[in-house]
Write a protein that holds these residues in place. Structure first.
Motif, mmCIF file in Angstrom:
data_model
loop_
_atom_site.group_PDB
_atom_site.id
_atom_site.type_symbol
_atom_site.label_atom_id
_atom_site.label_comp_id
_atom_site.label_asym_id
_atom_site.label_seq_id
_atom_site.Cartn_x
_atom_site.Cartn_y
_atom_site.Cartn_z
ATOM 1 N N ALA A 253 0.762 -1.330 0.004
ATOM 2 C CA ALA A 253 0.057 0.105 0.067
ATOM 3 C C ALA A 253 0.796 1.273 0.227
ATOM 4 O O ALA A 253 0.804 2.103 -0.729
ATOM 5 C CB ALA A 253 -0.987 -0.099 1.334
ATOM 6 N N LEU A 254 1.852 1.222 0.923
ATOM 7 C CA LEU A 254 2.829 2.455 0.931
ATOM 8 C C LEU A 254 3.555 2.632 -0.642
ATOM 9 O O LEU A 254 3.973 3.681 -0.813
ATOM 10 C CB LEU A 254 3.607 2.317 2.097
ATOM 11 C CG LEU A 254 2.905 2.594 3.388
ATOM 12 C CD1 LEU A 254 3.841 2.119 4.556
ATOM 13 C CD2 LEU A 254 2.499 3.956 3.579
ATOM 14 N N ALA A 255 3.964 1.767 -1.084
ATOM 15 C CA ALA A 255 4.596 1.565 -2.385
ATOM 16 C C ALA A 255 3.765 2.392 -3.269
ATOM 17 O O ALA A 255 4.034 3.164 -4.083
ATOM 18 C CB ALA A 255 4.869 0.317 -3.015
ATOM 19 N N VAL A 256 2.332 2.281 -3.541
ATOM 20 C CA VAL A 256 1.518 2.861 -4.433
ATOM 21 C C VAL A 256 1.484 4.168 -4.166
ATOM 22 O O VAL A 256 1.531 5.146 -4.923
ATOM 23 C CB VAL A 256 0.181 2.209 -4.414
ATOM 24 C CG1 VAL A 256 -0.861 3.036 -5.208
ATOM 25 C CG2 VAL A 256 0.402 0.844 -4.790
ATOM 26 N N SER A 257 1.504 4.456 -2.805
ATOM 27 C CA SER A 257 1.229 5.934 -2.202
ATOM 28 C C SER A 257 2.679 6.751 -2.861
ATOM 29 O O SER A 257 2.558 7.889 -2.688
ATOM 30 C CB SER A 257 1.172 6.114 -0.827
ATOM 31 O OG SER A 257 -0.071 5.526 -0.348
ATOM 32 N N ALA A 258 3.628 6.051 -2.551
ATOM 33 C CA ALA A 258 5.141 6.615 -3.034
ATOM 34 C C ALA A 258 5.213 6.838 -4.594
ATOM 35 O O ALA A 258 6.159 7.200 -5.061
ATOM 36 C CB ALA A 258 6.091 5.716 -2.315
ATOM 37 N N GLY A 259 4.134 6.194 -5.130
ATOM 38 C CA GLY A 259 4.161 6.324 -6.559
ATOM 39 C C GLY A 259 5.009 5.506 -7.620
ATOM 40 O O GLY A 259 5.158 5.520 -8.651
ATOM 41 N N PHE A 260 5.163 4.340 -6.982
ATOM 42 C CA PHE A 260 5.987 3.149 -7.651
ATOM 43 C C PHE A 260 5.132 2.017 -8.175
ATOM 44 O O PHE A 260 5.310 1.108 -8.878
ATOM 45 C CB PHE A 260 6.686 2.098 -6.304
ATOM 46 C CG PHE A 260 7.872 2.889 -6.059
ATOM 47 C CD1 PHE A 260 8.949 3.004 -6.784
ATOM 48 C CD2 PHE A 260 7.846 3.628 -4.682
ATOM 49 C CE1 PHE A 260 10.228 3.629 -6.294
ATOM 50 C CE2 PHE A 260 8.967 4.181 -4.117
ATOM 51 C CZ PHE A 260 10.316 4.220 -5.092
ATOM 52 N N GLY A 261 3.720 2.363 -8.042
ATOM 53 C CA GLY A 261 2.527 1.453 -8.712
ATOM 54 C C GLY A 261 2.882 0.131 -8.745
ATOM 55 O O GLY A 261 2.959 -0.392 -7.647
ATOM 56 N N PHE A 262 2.340 -0.802 -9.913
ATOM 57 C CA PHE A 262 2.247 -2.090 -9.612
ATOM 58 C C PHE A 262 3.793 -2.751 -9.499
ATOM 59 O O PHE A 262 3.797 -3.621 -8.790
ATOM 60 C CB PHE A 262 1.586 -3.022 -10.770
ATOM 61 C CG PHE A 262 0.142 -2.637 -10.858
ATOM 62 C CD1 PHE A 262 -0.546 -3.402 -9.799
ATOM 63 C CD2 PHE A 262 -0.576 -1.986 -11.828
ATOM 64 C CE1 PHE A 262 -1.940 -3.495 -9.823
ATOM 65 C CE2 PHE A 262 -1.866 -1.852 -11.844
ATOM 66 C CZ PHE A 262 -2.382 -2.529 -10.836
ATOM 67 N N THR A 263 4.462 -1.986 -9.929
ATOM 68 C CA THR A 263 6.063 -2.614 -9.543
ATOM 69 C C THR A 263 6.330 -2.449 -8.108
ATOM 70 O O THR A 263 7.114 -3.692 -7.479
ATOM 71 C CB THR A 263 7.172 -1.866 -10.479
ATOM 72 O OG1 THR A 263 6.860 -1.869 -11.780
ATOM 73 C CG2 THR A 263 8.474 -2.393 -10.253
ATOM 74 N N GLY A 264 5.970 -1.319 -7.410
ATOM 75 C CA GLY A 264 6.295 -1.184 -6.125
ATOM 76 C C GLY A 264 5.630 -2.137 -5.235
ATOM 77 O O GLY A 264 5.872 -2.780 -4.317
ATOM 78 N N MET A 265 4.182 -2.290 -5.726
ATOM 79 C CA MET A 265 3.320 -3.311 -4.815
ATOM 80 C C MET A 265 3.923 -4.719 -5.084
ATOM 81 O O MET A 265 3.731 -5.479 -4.051
ATOM 82 C CB MET A 265 1.947 -3.111 -5.546
ATOM 83 C CG MET A 265 0.992 -3.926 -4.839
ATOM 84 S SD MET A 265 -0.459 -4.304 -5.767
ATOM 85 C CE MET A 265 -1.060 -2.331 -6.036
ATOM 86 N N ALA A 266 4.365 -5.036 -6.114
ATOM 87 C CA ALA A 266 5.200 -6.282 -6.233
ATOM 88 C C ALA A 266 6.406 -6.609 -5.495
ATOM 89 O O ALA A 266 6.787 -7.721 -5.163
ATOM 90 C CB ALA A 266 4.944 -6.849 -7.885
ATOM 91 N N LEU A 267 7.067 -5.696 -5.235
ATOM 92 C CA LEU A 267 8.528 -5.565 -4.487
ATOM 93 C C LEU A 267 8.468 -6.596 -3.369
ATOM 94 O O LEU A 267 9.317 -7.477 -3.351
ATOM 95 C CB LEU A 267 9.081 -4.365 -4.515
ATOM 96 C CG LEU A 267 9.972 -3.810 -5.561
ATOM 97 C CD1 LEU A 267 10.682 -2.411 -5.162
ATOM 98 C CD2 LEU A 267 11.117 -4.788 -5.946
ATOM 99 N N PRO A 268 7.699 -6.081 -2.379
ATOM 100 C CA PRO A 268 7.571 -7.032 -1.220
ATOM 101 C C PRO A 268 7.155 -8.403 -1.529
ATOM 102 O O PRO A 268 7.707 -9.423 -0.640
ATOM 103 C CB PRO A 268 6.521 -6.185 -0.409
ATOM 104 C CG PRO A 268 5.826 -5.520 -0.955
ATOM 105 C CD PRO A 268 6.605 -4.948 -2.271
ATOM 106 N N MET A 269 6.243 -8.636 -2.262
ATOM 107 C CA MET A 269 5.943 -9.976 -2.545
ATOM 108 C C MET A 269 7.170 -10.725 -3.477
ATOM 109 O O MET A 269 7.149 -12.081 -2.992
ATOM 110 C CB MET A 269 4.699 -10.116 -3.519
ATOM 111 C CG MET A 269 3.353 -9.276 -3.184
ATOM 112 S SD MET A 269 3.120 -9.408 -1.440
ATOM 113 C CE MET A 269 1.898 -7.970 -1.258
#
Length: 697
Positions: A253-269
């Protein structure tokens, strides 16, 4: 571009497949003699009966909460998927604990039997059983996340990509409430059961009657062994499932807020998937030699976790470099800071709780002047042990924030903090294996004693059990440290959620703002009230067990002579009933507090409450877990032949300290880390209710 999220289901399948292979390997071992099989069957039956009754009771809570959440959906105050996710999350959390307990109750006699051959054989069986628990938790956690992600991706497919990411992240961060609620019930209920049985067995058996631990004449001995499984395995599995999910979802959720979009959302996974494969490799390096010392046994387990950590460090660099490039290499620094913080917290927890180091040896030495000095010194040890973990987490937070670009972009810094929590939990598969191994070894020792196996077998199981006390304390420290980082990320997610609901909301989170200050005081108090509830629950339940054990010693002819068999089932039933009754008030406190504070003090009050509970909860949980672990190992240090050995006055004093420490380390302490996260998740889910109906805006 390569879809990073595909690594989540791949990691889930790999973890569950490895858990299945290990479970088959454990089940292929012999349970030993007919008496060993009978004892193991009694423990298994009691554990299954307890969980069956617990799940029935918890299902009532889930139905009531489900109805409330559905009503909030129709009122437009929560996401339409929250009621379903609440039930699904609770189911997966409970399932992970149940499957872990199932293998643990099948591995205890097999570990005792393997220990007849060698120390390493016993270690392998117990560790394999613990690894089944560890990889089941991470596998189910990744599976649930994957199912929800791909379903929501399909559901929101008509929206623009950026909006899709926002909607999915916003929805999924609310999905941890079910897992947290189930974890709290499992941890508290199981903790009350196990410690009521343990305290009852120790006070009457070891202190009053002067018989050995796990003596078959003790009516509470089966309940004690059942408790190891329902509290330290099933409860712990549900607990860490919730931690694992909460860290990844808040980071997404914080990745999306930081502007990283789907790529950032996938990073922790993707990072968690790398951790799964690293943990599988690390597990192959856990082995030891015959007649190994405690330090050598600890090194054997450390070897596996350190290798897994090193592999994650290598994989994480490649992950950041090939997905975001060198411009964002600071995120790699955040991951490493979390990974290193987890290792350091584990090491210093071990330092304060293992009898191979001075603090616990010194604590054992205080037994020469009686139980009072043992208790005073144990409390002192627990308090001083909070210093280093707090500093470690603080350093990890500030490093993660700034190396991720927090100075220029506040949201990027928050994402870095969340990613450090995922880094800390990335090797959970093997870390949890070293923790869950402990109750299996403890049960193995009990079965060896009750089945009358040779002295050398009991020596080996005692060595494995003592090691398990240390790894359990280390695992609890690790879980609490990750909870602190995750709770910080969830507080940030709560603020983001409020901004989504009300973009113009005026945030004044100054500590001198009265609602924030009052909320902080209330939040700081909640872990103490929660601990009081759970400690009192153990005391109440233990009293009934003590009375029952005394009654049987007095009224059953031939019991103390060993010619009659005690009524084990009555003690199991007493513990079960007490645990089911006593676990309700603490759970209600965790769910109701955010709503009551929010309706009176508004969003600012809730934010203060979350901050206060995180600060005091972290320190209190570390203090209670470490003090309890040290008291337990101080007793084991004396039982190993030091300071007079078993049956001495020093030993009796140490047993009293261990009895006080039991609810510290196995009930209240570990449950506090769930409390601080559940408060945050309930606040996130009910954010719209507080924004719309809070008295103070």
């Amino acid at each position: 571009m390569f879809d990073l999220m595909i690594l989540a289901p791949i990691g889930a399948v790999a973890a569950l497949a490895y858990a299945f292979i290990l479970s088959r390997r454990v089940m292929a071992q012999s349970e030993g003699t007919d008496l060993m099989k009978k004892i193991a069957a009694s423990i298994r039956s009691g554990a299954n009966a307890y969980l069956k009754r617990q799940y029935k009771g918890v299902s009532v809570f889930f139905v009531i909460m489900g109805v409330v959440l559905v009503a909030l959906v129709f009122a437009g105050l929560v996401n339409v998927f929250v009621p379903v996710a609440f039930v699904v999350g609770g189911f997966f959390s409970g399932l992970s604990g149940f499957l872990g307990m199932r293998i643990a109750t099948n591995a205890n006699a097999r570990t005792a039997n393997a220990a007849q051959h060698s120390l390493n054989s016993g270690l392998k069986v117990a560790f394999s059983a613990g690894a089944v628990m560890g990889f089941t938790v991470v596998g189910l956690g990744m599976l649930e996340t994957s199912l929800w992600y791909y379903f929501l991706r399909f559901y929101y497919s008509a929206l623009p990509v950026d909006q899709q990411a926002q909607m999915i992240a916003s929805a999924m961060v609310t999905f941890g409430m079910g897992a947290s609620a189930m974890a709290l019930f499992a941890r508290v209920g199981g903790g009350i059961f196990t410690k009521a049985a343990d305290v009852g067995a120790d006070l009457v058996g070891k202190v009053e009657a002067g018989i050995p631990e796990d003596d078959p004449r003790n009516p509470a001995v089966i309940a004690d062994n059942v408790g190891d499984n329902v509290g330290d395995v099933a409860g712990m599995g549900a607990d860490l499932y919730e931690s694992y999910s909460g860290a990844r979802l808040s980071a997404a959720a914080l990745a999306v807020s930081a502007g990283f979009g789907f790529t950032g959302m996938a990073l922790p996974m993707a990072l968690a998937a790398i951790g799964i494969f690293a943990s599988i490799i690390g597990s192959f390096f856990v082995k030891t030699n015959e007649d190994a010392s405690q330090k050598q046994l600890l090194s054997a387990l450390r070897r596996g976790t350190y290798i897994a950590g090193a592999l994650v460090a290598i994989g994480a660099f490649a992950l950041i470099y090939f997905t975001l490039g060198m411009d964002y290499i600071g995120l790699y620094g955040a991951i490493i800071s979390g990974l290193v913080a987890g290792i350091l917290i584990g090491y210093f927890t071990e330092y304060y709780t293992s009898d191979t180091y001075k603090p616990t040896q010194k604590l054992a030495g205080t037994s020469v002047t009686g139980p009072a000095t043992v208790i005073i010194s144990g409390l002192s040890l627990g308090m001083i042990s909070t210093f280093i973990p707090v500093i470690i987490v603080s350093v990890s937070v500030i490093i993660s924030f700034y190396v991720s670009g927090g100075a220029a972009d506040y949201n990027a810094g928050l994402f870095g903090i969340a990613l450090s929590a995922v880094g800390m939990l990335s090797t959970l598969g093997i870390t949890l294996a070293t923790d869950a191994y402990g109750p299996v070894a403890d049960n193995a020792g009990g079965i060896a004693e009750m089945a009358g196996l040779g002295e050398e077998v009991r020596d080996r199981t005692d060595a494995l059990d003592s090691l398990g006390n240390t790894t359990a304390a280390t695992g609890k420290g690790f879980a609490i440290g990750s909870a602190a980082l995750t709770a910080l990320a969830l507080i940030a997610s709560y603020i983001d959620q409020v901004k989504l609901i009300s973009p113009d909301y005026n945030f004044d989170l100054s500590i001198m703002n009265p609602p924030v200050l009052i909320g902080t005081f209330i939040g700081g108090m909640l872990p103490f009230v929660f601990a009081a509830f759970t400690m009192e629950s153990v005391g109440t339940a233990a009293q009934s067990v003590v009375k029952e054990v005394r009654r049987q010693f007095k009224e059953i002819p031939g019991l103390m002579e060993g010619t009659a068999e005690p009524d084990y089932a009555s003690c199991v039933d007493l513990c079960t009933k007490s645990a089911q009754k006593e676990m309700v008030p603490p759970a209600i406190l965790a769910v109701v507090a955010p709503l009551v504070v929010g309706l009176i003090l508004g969003v600012k009050g809730v934010t203060g409450m979350l901050a206060g509970s995180t600060v005091t909860g972290f320190a209190l949980a570390v203090m209670m877990s470490n003090a309890g672990g040290a008291w337990d190992n101080a007793k084991k240090h004396i039982e190993a032949g030091n300071l007079g050995g078993k049956g001495s006055e020093n030993h009796k004093a140490a047993v009293v300290g261990d009895t006080v420490g039991d609810p510290f380390k196995d009930t209240s302490g570990p449950a506090i880390n769930i409390l601080i996260k559940l408060l945050s998740i309930v606040s996130i889910v009910l954010a719209a209710v507080v924004v719309n109906f809070g008295l103070i805006k």
